[in-house]
Design a protein around this motif. Structure first.
Motif, PDB file in Angstrom:
ATOM      1  N   THR A  60      -0.336  -4.452 -13.068  1.00 34.89           N
ATOM      2  CA  THR A  60      -1.463  -5.211 -12.552  1.00 34.89           C
ATOM      3  C   THR A  60      -0.967  -6.093 -11.417  1.00 34.89           C
ATOM      4  O   THR A  60       0.153  -6.614 -11.464  1.00 34.89           O
ATOM      5  CB  THR A  60      -2.078  -6.095 -13.650  1.00 34.89           C
ATOM      6  N   GLY A  61      -1.772  -6.249 -10.413  1.00 32.62           N
ATOM      7  CA  GLY A  61      -1.353  -7.105  -9.312  1.00 32.62           C
ATOM      8  C   GLY A  61      -2.465  -7.355  -8.317  1.00 32.62           C
ATOM      9  O   GLY A  61      -3.622  -6.983  -8.531  1.00 32.62           O
ATOM     10  N   ILE A  62      -2.108  -7.981  -7.221  1.00 28.71           N
ATOM     11  CA  ILE A  62      -3.051  -8.366  -6.173  1.00 28.71           C
ATOM     12  C   ILE A  62      -2.438  -8.032  -4.819  1.00 28.71           C
ATOM     13  O   ILE A  62      -1.222  -8.194  -4.615  1.00 28.71           O
ATOM     14  CB  ILE A  62      -3.368  -9.875  -6.267  1.00 28.71           C
ATOM     15  N   TRP A  63      -3.270  -7.569  -3.899  1.00 26.29           N
ATOM     16  CA  TRP A  63      -2.841  -7.339  -2.521  1.00 26.29           C
ATOM     17  C   TRP A  63      -4.001  -7.593  -1.570  1.00 26.29           C
ATOM     18  O   TRP A  63      -5.141  -7.718  -2.008  1.00 26.29           O
ATOM     19  CB  TRP A  63      -2.271  -5.927  -2.340  1.00 26.29           C
ATOM     20  N   PRO A  64      -3.753  -7.681  -0.271  1.00 22.53           N
ATOM     21  CA  PRO A  64      -4.835  -7.967   0.680  1.00 22.53           C
ATOM     22  C   PRO A  64      -5.852  -6.840   0.741  1.00 22.53           C
ATOM     23  O   PRO A  64      -5.495  -5.661   0.771  1.00 22.53           O
ATOM     24  CB  PRO A  64      -4.100  -8.114   2.018  1.00 22.53           C
ATOM     25  N   GLY A  65      -7.130  -7.194   0.785  1.00 20.73           N
ATOM     26  CA  GLY A  65      -8.186  -6.190   0.884  1.00 20.73           C
ATOM     27  C   GLY A  65      -8.259  -5.519   2.225  1.00 20.73           C
ATOM     28  O   GLY A  65      -8.912  -4.488   2.376  1.00 20.73           O
ATOM     29  N   LEU A 119      -8.587 -11.109  -0.925  1.00 18.88           N
ATOM     30  CA  LEU A 119      -7.633 -10.449  -1.794  1.00 18.88           C
ATOM     31  C   LEU A 119      -8.344  -9.514  -2.761  1.00 18.88           C
ATOM     32  O   LEU A 119      -9.497  -9.731  -3.109  1.00 18.88           O
ATOM     33  CB  LEU A 119      -6.834 -11.493  -2.591  1.00 18.88           C
ATOM     34  N   GLU A 120      -7.625  -8.486  -3.213  1.00 17.60           N
ATOM     35  CA  GLU A 120      -8.148  -7.530  -4.182  1.00 17.60           C
ATOM     36  C   GLU A 120      -7.133  -7.330  -5.295  1.00 17.60           C
ATOM     37  O   GLU A 120      -5.920  -7.336  -5.049  1.00 17.60           O
ATOM     38  CB  GLU A 120      -8.436  -6.173  -3.532  1.00 17.60           C
ATOM     39  N   GLY A 121      -7.624  -7.132  -6.508  1.00 19.27           N
ATOM     40  CA  GLY A 121      -6.746  -6.805  -7.618  1.00 19.27           C
ATOM     41  C   GLY A 121      -6.561  -5.306  -7.733  1.00 19.27           C
ATOM     42  O   GLY A 121      -7.429  -4.525  -7.347  1.00 19.27           O
ATOM     43  N   TYR A 122      -5.412  -4.889  -8.226  1.00 15.92           N
ATOM     44  CA  TYR A 122      -5.196  -3.476  -8.538  1.00 15.92           C
ATOM     45  C   TYR A 122      -4.773  -3.358  -9.996  1.00 15.92           C
ATOM     46  O   TYR A 122      -4.251  -4.300 -10.582  1.00 15.92           O
ATOM     47  CB  TYR A 122      -4.151  -2.848  -7.622  1.00 15.92           C
ATOM     48  N   HIS A 165      -2.708   3.214  -6.381  1.00 13.22           N
ATOM     49  CA  HIS A 165      -2.639   3.034  -4.935  1.00 13.22           C
ATOM     50  C   HIS A 165      -3.863   2.290  -4.446  1.00 13.22           C
ATOM     51  O   HIS A 165      -4.883   2.196  -5.117  1.00 13.22           O
ATOM     52  CB  HIS A 165      -2.509   4.372  -4.211  1.00 13.22           C
ATOM     53  N   SER A 166      -3.760   1.775  -3.274  1.00 18.68           N
ATOM     54  CA  SER A 166      -4.887   1.093  -2.646  1.00 18.68           C
ATOM     55  C   SER A 166      -5.861   2.115  -2.090  1.00 18.68           C
ATOM     56  O   SER A 166      -5.626   3.329  -2.143  1.00 18.68           O
ATOM     57  CB  SER A 166      -4.385   0.198  -1.509  1.00 18.68           C
ATOM     58  N   ALA A 167      -6.948   1.627  -1.532  1.00 15.26           N
ATOM     59  CA  ALA A 167      -7.833   2.503  -0.765  1.00 15.26           C
ATOM     60  C   ALA A 167      -7.048   3.129   0.378  1.00 15.26           C
ATOM     61  O   ALA A 167      -6.020   2.599   0.818  1.00 15.26           O
ATOM     62  CB  ALA A 167      -9.010   1.693  -0.204  1.00 15.26           C
ATOM     63  N   VAL A 168      -7.523   4.270   0.860  1.00 16.35           N
ATOM     64  CA  VAL A 168      -6.961   4.856   2.070  1.00 16.35           C
ATOM     65  C   VAL A 168      -7.657   4.216   3.261  1.00 16.35           C
ATOM     66  O   VAL A 168      -8.879   4.281   3.386  1.00 16.35           O
ATOM     67  CB  VAL A 168      -7.152   6.378   2.091  1.00 16.35           C
ATOM     68  N   ALA A 195      -4.696  -7.746 -20.396  1.00 20.31           N
ATOM     69  CA  ALA A 195      -5.479  -8.976 -20.356  1.00 20.31           C
ATOM     70  C   ALA A 195      -5.421  -9.625 -18.985  1.00 20.31           C
ATOM     71  O   ALA A 195      -6.372 -10.270 -18.539  1.00 20.31           O
ATOM     72  CB  ALA A 195      -4.979  -9.948 -21.428  1.00 20.31           C
ATOM     73  N   THR A 196      -4.304  -9.451 -18.283  1.00 17.68           N
ATOM     74  CA  THR A 196      -4.195 -10.006 -16.944  1.00 17.68           C
ATOM     75  C   THR A 196      -5.133  -9.305 -15.980  1.00 17.68           C
ATOM     76  O   THR A 196      -5.774  -9.940 -15.137  1.00 17.68           O
ATOM     77  CB  THR A 196      -2.747  -9.893 -16.443  1.00 17.68           C
ATOM     78  N   ALA A 197      -5.220  -7.978 -16.105  1.00 16.17           N
ATOM     79  CA  ALA A 197      -6.154  -7.231 -15.264  1.00 16.17           C
ATOM     80  C   ALA A 197      -7.578  -7.686 -15.502  1.00 16.17           C
ATOM     81  O   ALA A 197      -8.385  -7.797 -14.569  1.00 16.17           O
ATOM     82  CB  ALA A 197      -6.023  -5.731 -15.539  1.00 16.17           C
ATOM     83  N   GLU A 198      -7.903  -7.988 -16.751  1.00 18.73           N
ATOM     84  CA  GLU A 198      -9.240  -8.469 -17.061  1.00 18.73           C
ATOM     85  C   GLU A 198      -9.477  -9.839 -16.435  1.00 18.73           C
ATOM     86  O   GLU A 198     -10.570 -10.136 -15.960  1.00 18.73           O
ATOM     87  CB  GLU A 198      -9.424  -8.527 -18.579  1.00 18.73           C
ATOM     88  N   ARG A 199      -8.472 -10.676 -16.427  1.00 23.94           N
ATOM     89  CA  ARG A 199      -8.608 -11.983 -15.789  1.00 23.94           C
ATOM     90  C   ARG A 199      -8.898 -11.847 -14.294  1.00 23.94           C
ATOM     91  O   ARG A 199      -9.704 -12.592 -13.741  1.00 23.94           O
ATOM     92  CB  ARG A 199      -7.336 -12.801 -15.992  1.00 23.94           C
ATOM     93  N   VAL A 200      -8.213 -10.910 -13.647  1.00 24.40           N
ATOM     94  CA  VAL A 200      -8.458 -10.702 -12.222  1.00 24.40           C
ATOM     95  C   VAL A 200      -9.897 -10.278 -11.989  1.00 24.40           C
ATOM     96  O   VAL A 200     -10.553 -10.726 -11.035  1.00 24.40           O
ATOM     97  CB  VAL A 200      -7.477  -9.661 -11.639  1.00 24.40           C
ATOM     98  N   ARG A 201     -10.414  -9.428 -12.875  1.00 24.02           N
ATOM     99  CA  ARG A 201     -11.792  -8.957 -12.726  1.00 24.02           C
ATOM    100  C   ARG A 201     -12.799 -10.071 -12.966  1.00 24.02           C
ATOM    101  O   ARG A 201     -13.827 -10.146 -12.284  1.00 24.02           O
ATOM    102  CB  ARG A 201     -12.049  -7.794 -13.685  1.00 24.02           C
TER     103      ARG A 201
END
Length: 462
Positions: free
Chosen positions: A175-180, A207-210, A217-220, A257-263
């Protein structure tokens, strides 16, 4: 061609790039991790940045660089900005050809300054990285062409990948975050940062969560990168350059649970709680040459509306065709096919609207079959693997390719297992678009879910 095929193509691309970079480093002429990481540019002040973290989910790149219809069009560069922070000059729609641009029209390149911090315009390639370098991610980037005219830009596709070990167990990066806005793209000349930017330009992106459980992977991202000096916003002069993709990434571990927090809380809020955990990802550098020549021009965007997106066709009913021009589908139409034989097909989905389009799009054309104005056949049921999240601008069509599998409608009212009987039909190509939104400087606007249809053609099934 489904997403898994495209993912494999992009993964191969990333590995080739990494192997090439490693060879260059062994030969003494590559960029070390520290040196490459050190040249990533800073985010624009108007956008949230990782440096102040408290204020701070596809198709493969090998086939998205241009349309699959005959020869791919030349990239159409955006008009250069007069300054690094000013509003872009509106694209011209004059039918007159663009004048040939020369290095005499170019801006001033920054001189290398060893005292500048990481990412600054003019920073050296061996400046101290702003955050630690981390190779648990990679960035795959492809260019439609490595050559661009003075005053033009580079048409490219890029994507951030989480590098999962062979046992498919992520290690601390599930789980993580990167620029949208996707990877930042740095332009270097003689080891000095002379240009920075991303494919979003002046369109805001936070920012966006993954979550690797959903996608590794991110969007193309596909679009046009204007080649301008970071000193004065004017075109880069003719010469040899290097393009280096980079991104900041915030790993948050593997706890669901961390991914859920990001959402639930939002990526910005969660990122603010981990200001010191950011890491930098760097992709292999690509050679670029800027030449004196005639840069192209972007067309004016068409109106952003939903007329191009219509309900998905259904068996036994008339088909509603697309009416708008914001999204269009074109395919190479066969004249004759054999019943029960799956052929191949290729085409392009073109976005012509403002800003950028972010959507889950079908990666191959679907074909709906009509007789007497009613749907009598169509494609087999699609899965999530037949879609990818794409983020595109209007500078080039998005290539789509895959099987042409025509099924007759069954007693349940859907295309079933039986092949289409012999006969003459009208066929309408379509691409499903779901979860889409148009992103502009004014904000984001959601699009309707449905399909975009193309021009009907006559097909004989033997």
């Amino acid at each position: 061609m489904n997403e898994h095929d495209l993912n494999a193509a992009l993964g191969d691309l990333a590995r080739r790039g990494a192997d090439d970079q490693a060879a260059r480093m062994r030969d003494g002429d590559g960029l070390s991790a520290g040196r490459v990481a050190s040249v990533a540019g800073r985010r624009r002040r108007r956008r949230t940045t990782v440096a102040s973290a408290a204020t701070l989910a596809v198709v493969g790149a090998a086939v998205v660089a241009g349309a699959a219809l005959g020869s791919a069009p030349e990239p159409q560069p955006a008009a250069p900005r007069p300054t690094a922070t000013s509003t872009p000059t509106p694209a011209s729609t004059s039918p007159a050809p663009a004048p040939t641009a020369t290095s005499g029209d170019a801006g001033t390149l920054p001189a290398g300054d060893p005292t500048l911090p990481f990412g600054a315009c003019g920073a050296l390639a061996d400046a101290v990285p702003d955050v630690p370098f981390d190779d648990r991610w990679s960035i795959a980037t492809t260019l439609a062409s490595p050559e661009a005219a003075v005053g033009g830009g580079l048409q490219l596709t890029t994507r951030i990948d989480v590098d999962i070990p062979q046992d498919w167990s992520p290690i601390g990066v599930g789980t993580g975050i990167w620029p949208g806005s996707g990877p930042e793209l740095l332009v270097l000349r003689d080891g000095v940062v002379v240009g920075t930017g991303d494919l979003y330009g002046d369109v805001p992106a936070g920012l966006e969560g993954y979550d690797v459980a959903a996608s590794a992977h991110s969007a193309v991202y596909q679009g046009l990168l204007p080649l301008v000096s970071c000193t004065d916003g004017r075109p880069l002069p003719a010469g040899q350059y290097a393009l280096v993709p980079t991104s900041l990434v915030l790993p948050l571990g593997d706890d669901p649970a961390t991914a859920e927090r990001v959402r639930t809380e939002g990526a910005d809020a969660v990122a603010a709680q981990h200001p010191d955990a950011w890491r930098r990802v760097v992709g292999a550098s690509l050679d670029v040459v800027v030449v004196d020549g005639r840069p192209g021009r972007l067309p004016d965007p068409v109106e952003s509306d939903d007329r191009a997106i219509v309900p998905e066709p259904s068996c036994g009913a008339p088909l509603v065709p697309s009416a708008g021009r914001m999204l269009t589908v074109d395919v190479l139409a066969p004249g004759t096919v054999r019943s029960g034989v799956t052929g191949s097909s290729a085409g392009a989905l073109t976005y012509a609207g403002p800003g950028r389009l972010r959507a889950a799009a079908q990666t191959s054309p679907a074909y709906w079959v009509l007789q007497d104005g009613l749907v009598v056949g169509g494609p087999p049921a699609m899965t999530d693997g037949d879609h990818a999240v794409v983020d595109v601008d209007r500078s080039a069509p998005l290539a789509i390719a895959g099987p042409m599998d025509l099924r007759a409608c069954d007693a349940w009212g859907t295309p079933g297992d039986a092949p289409l009987p012999a006969g003459e039909y009208t066929v309408v190509p379509a691409v499903q678009v779901t979860g889409g939104e148009v992103r502009t400087a004014e904000g984001a606007r959601e699009l309707a879910w449905g399909v975009v249809t193309g021009k009907p053609f006559t097909l004989v099934v033997e």
